[in-house]
Enzyme design. Structure first.
Site: not given
Ligand code: F6P
Length: 325
Positions: A130, A253, A256
């Protein structure tokens, strides 16, 4: 100055590509300094549940290019509870941990500060896609996430053009519009919706319709999850009479994971080596940071009591995205 003999490493909150690279540099560097390194599993939850083990250099092998975190991580809101925090402090004392390196995002910094207030020696390292952590221009993982978003939108543009459609792409970022704003620049988006700015929907629809009438085969609108859902923006634009057929893609995701970029690996190296220098100087209660190109550090208290803002110069882009041509 107290000699450091045992340290703990913890990754916490949402994982970020580059966390493993950072762990690699820390594990190897610390063991080279004759320090015993404990890996705490699944974030603060593992600290409370005594889920930890001694790491060796072998653990640091073959991980530099991997997304995620070999230590695992967890969301652990219970850590705000004073009794739970006490358990963590006791467990660290029982292990004789002299210093804890916390690698994580905004929430993890709050946990790190709570531990620091209880007398635990902490050096924190910002890692979050983020890029919303106060005091540092960059966090580990943001560059990789931005590259993933840009690659995905480039792909979507092909199919958008083939069908004369406009696509609304919802990206992550929690309450920050950083990922949305910067990716919108890099893909040449027609509009961006972020929490930090009130985009005029009527104006966006007017300009999209103008593009449609001119025969432009695609339009891209990037939406930060912290502003609205992509589907809400779709409905709003339809209500306002947008001529394009609309589709929504929530990148989720996919943003990420994956191999960290060079930039994130270098940042991991810079942060890890600087953190070990701080340890050598007896400095703790701080987060390492990158400010105006320099690696430095900032008190954890400042990190958690301030809010990071988007750069004003870049924010202006929202108003000028690609309308003139
Ligand atoms: O903080 C990183 C992040 O990917 C945010 O962008 C998103 O809102 C959140 O985590 C999603 O979290 P989780 O994987 O716990 O649903």
């Amino acid at each position: 100055m107290m000699e450091i003999k045992k340290v703990g490493l913890i990754t916490s909150g949402g994982d970020a590509p580059g966390m493993n690279a950072c762990l690699r540099f820390l594990i190897k560097g610390l063991i080279d300094r004759g320090i015993t390194v404990y890996g705490i599993k699944r974030g603060y939850k593992g600290l409370v549940e005594k889920n930890y083990s001694i790491l060796t250099k072998r653990d640091a092998g073959g991980i530099i290019q991997k997304g995620g975190t070999i230590l695992g991580t967890a969301r652990f809101p219970e850590f705000k509870n004073k009794e739970i925090l006490e358990i963590a402090v006791r467990n660290l004392e029982e292990l004789n941990i002299d210093l804890l390196f916390v690698i994580g995002g905004e929430g993890s910094m709050k946990g790190a500060y709570a531990l620091h207030e209880r007398g635990v020696k902490i050096i924190a390292i910002p890692a979050s896609i983020d890029n919303d952590i106060y005091g540092t221009d960059e966090s580990i993982g943001t560059d990789t996430a931005l590259n993933a978003i840009v690659r995905s939108i480039d792909v979507i543009k092909d199919t958008a053009s083939a069908h004369d459609r406009a696509f609304i792409i919802e990206v992550m970022g929690h309450t920050s519009g950083f990922l949305a704003l910067y990716s919108s620049i890099a893909v040449g988006a027609e509009a961006v919706f972020i929490p930090e700015y009130d985009t005029d929907v009527d104006e966006v629809v007017r300009r999209l319709n103008q593009r449609f009438d001119e025969g432009r085969t695609n339009s891209i609108i990037v939406v930060a999850e912290g502003k609205a859902s992509g589907y809400d923006i779709k409905q709003l634009m339809q209500e306002k009479g947008v001529k394009y057929e609309l589709r929504v893609t929530v990148l989720g995701h996919l943003q990420r994971g994956g191999a960290p970029t060079f930039r994130d690996r270098k940042l991991s190296f810079d942060f890890a080596t600087y953190a070990m220098e701080l340890m050598g100087k007896g400095i703790h209660g701080v987060m390492v940071a990158k400010q105006k190109g320099n690696i430095t550090h900032i008190n954890l208290k400042d990190v958690i009591t301030n809010k990071k803002h988007l750069e004003k110069r870049i924010l202006k882009i929202v108003e000028t995205l690609k309308w003139e041509d």
